[in-house]
Write a protein that holds these residues in place. Structure first.
Motif, PDB file in Angstrom:
ATOM      1  N   VAL A   8       0.840  -1.205   0.000  1.00 52.63           N
ATOM      2  CA  VAL A   8       0.000   0.000   0.000  1.00 52.63           C
ATOM      3  C   VAL A   8       0.874   1.254   0.000  1.00 52.63           C
ATOM      4  O   VAL A   8       0.685   2.164  -0.827  1.00 52.63           O
ATOM      5  CB  VAL A   8      -0.940  -0.006   1.230  1.00 52.63           C
ATOM      6  N   TRP A   9       1.860   1.299   0.899  1.00 51.51           N
ATOM      7  CA  TRP A   9       2.650   2.531   1.018  1.00 51.51           C
ATOM      8  C   TRP A   9       3.634   2.706  -0.135  1.00 51.51           C
ATOM      9  O   TRP A   9       3.979   3.843  -0.481  1.00 51.51           O
ATOM     10  CB  TRP A   9       3.321   2.593   2.389  1.00 51.51           C
ATOM     11  N   GLN A  37       2.796   1.983  -3.131  1.00 49.81           N
ATOM     12  CA  GLN A  37       1.919   2.562  -4.165  1.00 49.81           C
ATOM     13  C   GLN A  37       1.668   4.047  -3.902  1.00 49.81           C
ATOM     14  O   GLN A  37       1.646   4.854  -4.830  1.00 49.81           O
ATOM     15  CB  GLN A  37       0.580   1.829  -4.161  1.00 49.81           C
ATOM     16  N   VAL A  38       1.481   4.375  -2.617  1.00 51.49           N
ATOM     17  CA  VAL A  38       1.266   5.785  -2.283  1.00 51.49           C
ATOM     18  C   VAL A  38       2.517   6.588  -2.662  1.00 51.49           C
ATOM     19  O   VAL A  38       2.428   7.673  -3.266  1.00 51.49           O
ATOM     20  CB  VAL A  38       0.941   5.956  -0.775  1.00 51.49           C
TER      21      VAL A  38
END
Lengths: 271, 265
Positions: free
Chosen positions: A47-48, A50-51
């Protein structure tokens, strides 16, 4: 003093050997357990990353490489700082086995630490193939300089002691209530948010990150990871280790006071 | 018809019995409500943190991602309230030999072991998740009544996928001892992934969360239906996978029973 230290050393050696032997019998189950732990950091990592990618390669001051490294070191620190659950105090009191421990000439807490120490000698070799596999898939960039490696080793030992003290403090509630699990949930939620387990503290708004750095949860988890995965000067590492030592001393003192009060409430239930 | 009717009657009696049992421990409701609020707070905080930095995560807006969080909580309620207690009781029965009693009961064994336990308070995440889906869904532009119907029709698919997974893992207790620990770990690991839509993961992880531990698929299918991301072919494929999973897990269970020799003394 030397004789006392030697007795403690003998106790730790014998009890940790016992912890090691009982753990090694169930190495398959523990290996699967460690794989079970992987879901959490891998999801955070994906997730991070991708962020960070969506923001041009960084988030909260960390590059994608650093995010990846943070969560891979996370898996090692998570295993090394695991400790006997506070709920074990509830069981010991409910089943009366604490009576046994109280009759021994050594505090029950030493039993927990020594037993847990032995399990780490099984955990580390089991983690190695997992760490290698994660390294091959995600390609972290570890800081293997002497200050970082030494700092990490000391920080992770202090983090383990600190987390053990925090768990034991929560466990003291078992002397007064049978609902320690509720308190444990609060503790784990706070730990998740303030220790660096959910995200590195730099992802938070400044005020929250600064507050979290002053609290013990960060010293019991995130600080050790940051020493190994983020660029830190020797001075920053030393100051951080000093803060960890400070929290260890403070919590031991608090525990000593609360233990004396708690144990007065204990009435044996042994059969 | 008489067999189905008898089976449903037995299930209703078992559920009634468990509800009465649970109502004796009303204090547990507060513990579960509290745990549910903690789960919700952590989920909302994480989403807030992500969207402090980006407007969209792999095409998912904040409201759409909150639908996923809500759907995850709903399924978590079903798992905690229904699936998990039954699986744990089942594996314990095999270990201790008391599965003999389930075999002797005059209803289908699979129906029996899947419905006799019920943790009423553990289901609290189901309504909490439904509220989150309703609030977040109302903030997604263009969501209408048909999308809601589409979403509701995909929930049985999600439940069937999870049920099949739990049954298959529990069935392995016929051959492996102490499966509870493994089940707990595998599922605990997968729950973290279930809070995010499948599409954000790399392909190998998408495959794992679809084929091996299908919580990713189970959460994403209804969420995608509500947010206009699920075309009819994908929906049909999901239904097909769910039917296959049900049939496959049923066959595995029957095979497990054949290898069960009883362990009672």
């Amino acid at each position: 003093v030397i004789a006392t230290a030697s007795r403690y050393l003998d106790f730790y050696r014998a009890t940790s050997a016992l912890g090691f032997k009982s753990f090694i019998h169930y190495r398959g189950a523990f290996f699967l357990g460690m794989i079970g732990f992987l879901g959490e950091p891998v999801v955070y990592l994906v997730v991070w990353s991708q962020v960070a990618e969506a923001q041009g390669g960084s988030v909260g001051g960390l590059t994608i490489d650093q995010v990846v490294t943070y969560y891979i070191v996370w898996t090692l620190v998570r295993n090394l700082t695991s400790f006997r659950s506070p709920l074990s105090w509830q069981n010991r009191i409910a089943e009366g086995s604490l009576s046994d421990q109280l009759l021994r000439p050594i505090h029950p807490l030493h039993d927990d630490y020594a037993g847990d120490l032995g399990t780490k000698f099984v955990i580390v070799p089991l983690w190695v193939p997992i760490g290698v596999a994660l390294g091959l898939v995600f390609r972290p960039s570890l800081d293997l300089s002497v200050p970082a490696v030494t700092g990490f080793a000391v920080a992770v030992v202090l983090a383990w002691i600190l987390r053990g003290m925090m768990f034991s403090l929560v466990g003291l509630a078992a002397f007064r209530t049978t609902r320690v699990s509720g308190l444990m949930q609060v503790f784990l939620a706070i730990e998740l948010l303030l220790s660096g387990r959910l995200v590195p503290l730099s992802f938070y708004p400044d005020a929250l990150a600064t507050a979290a750095e002053w609290l013990p949860w960060y010293r019991s988890f995130g600080f050790a990871i940051e020493v190994a995965s983020l660029p830190m000067t020797g001075r920053e590492i030393l100051v951080g280790l000093g803060a960890s030592v400070g929290w260890v001393v403070a919590l031991i003192a608090l525990y000593a006071v609360l233990w004396r009060r708690a144990v007065r409430h204990y009435s044996a239930v042994s059969g | 018809v008489r067999r189905v009717s008898a089976g449903l009657g037995s299930v209703a009696a078992l559920v009634r019995l468990r509800v009465q049992h649970e109502l004796q421990y009303r204090g547990n409701l507060f513990v579960h409500v509290f745990q549910s609020l903690v789960d919700l707070a952590v989920g909302l905080f994480t989403v807030w943190l992500v969207y402090r930095n980006v407007d969209e995560l792999n095409g998912w807006t904040e409201s759409e991602l909150l639908v996923v969080v809500g759907m995850y909580l709903m399924l978590d309620g079903i798992i905690s309230g229904q699936l998990n207690p039954n699986v744990l009781a089942f594996t314990r029965d095999i270990r201790e030999g008391t599965f003999d009693f389930a075999l002797l009961a005059p209803i289908d064994e699979q129906l029996m072991i899947g419905t006799r336990e019920f943790n009423l308070w553990g289901m609290i995440n189901l309504p909490v998740g439904a509220i989150v889906v309703a609030v977040a869904g109302s903030r997604v532009p263009g969501v209408g009544l048909l999308d809601v119907v589409y979403f509701l029709s995909m929930i049985p698919v999600a439940v069937a996928l999870l049920y099949s997974f739990f049954l298959a893992v529990a069935t392995s207790a016929f051959w492996l001892v102490n499966i509870d620990e493994i089940l707990f770990r595998v599922f605990q690991s997968a729950t973290y992934a279930g809070r995010w839509p499948l599409g954000i993961y790399p392909r190998w992880l998408q495959g794992t969360l679809t084929a091996i531990v299908p919580i990713g698929l189970a959460v994403t299918v209804p969420s995608a239906a509500l947010t206009d991301r699920l075309d009819r072919w994908s929906a049909l494929a999901a239904v097909g996978v769910a039917v296959l999973a049900l049939v496959g897990s049923r066959r595995l269970f029957r095979r497990g029973i054949r290898s069960y020799s009883g362990a009672s003394a």
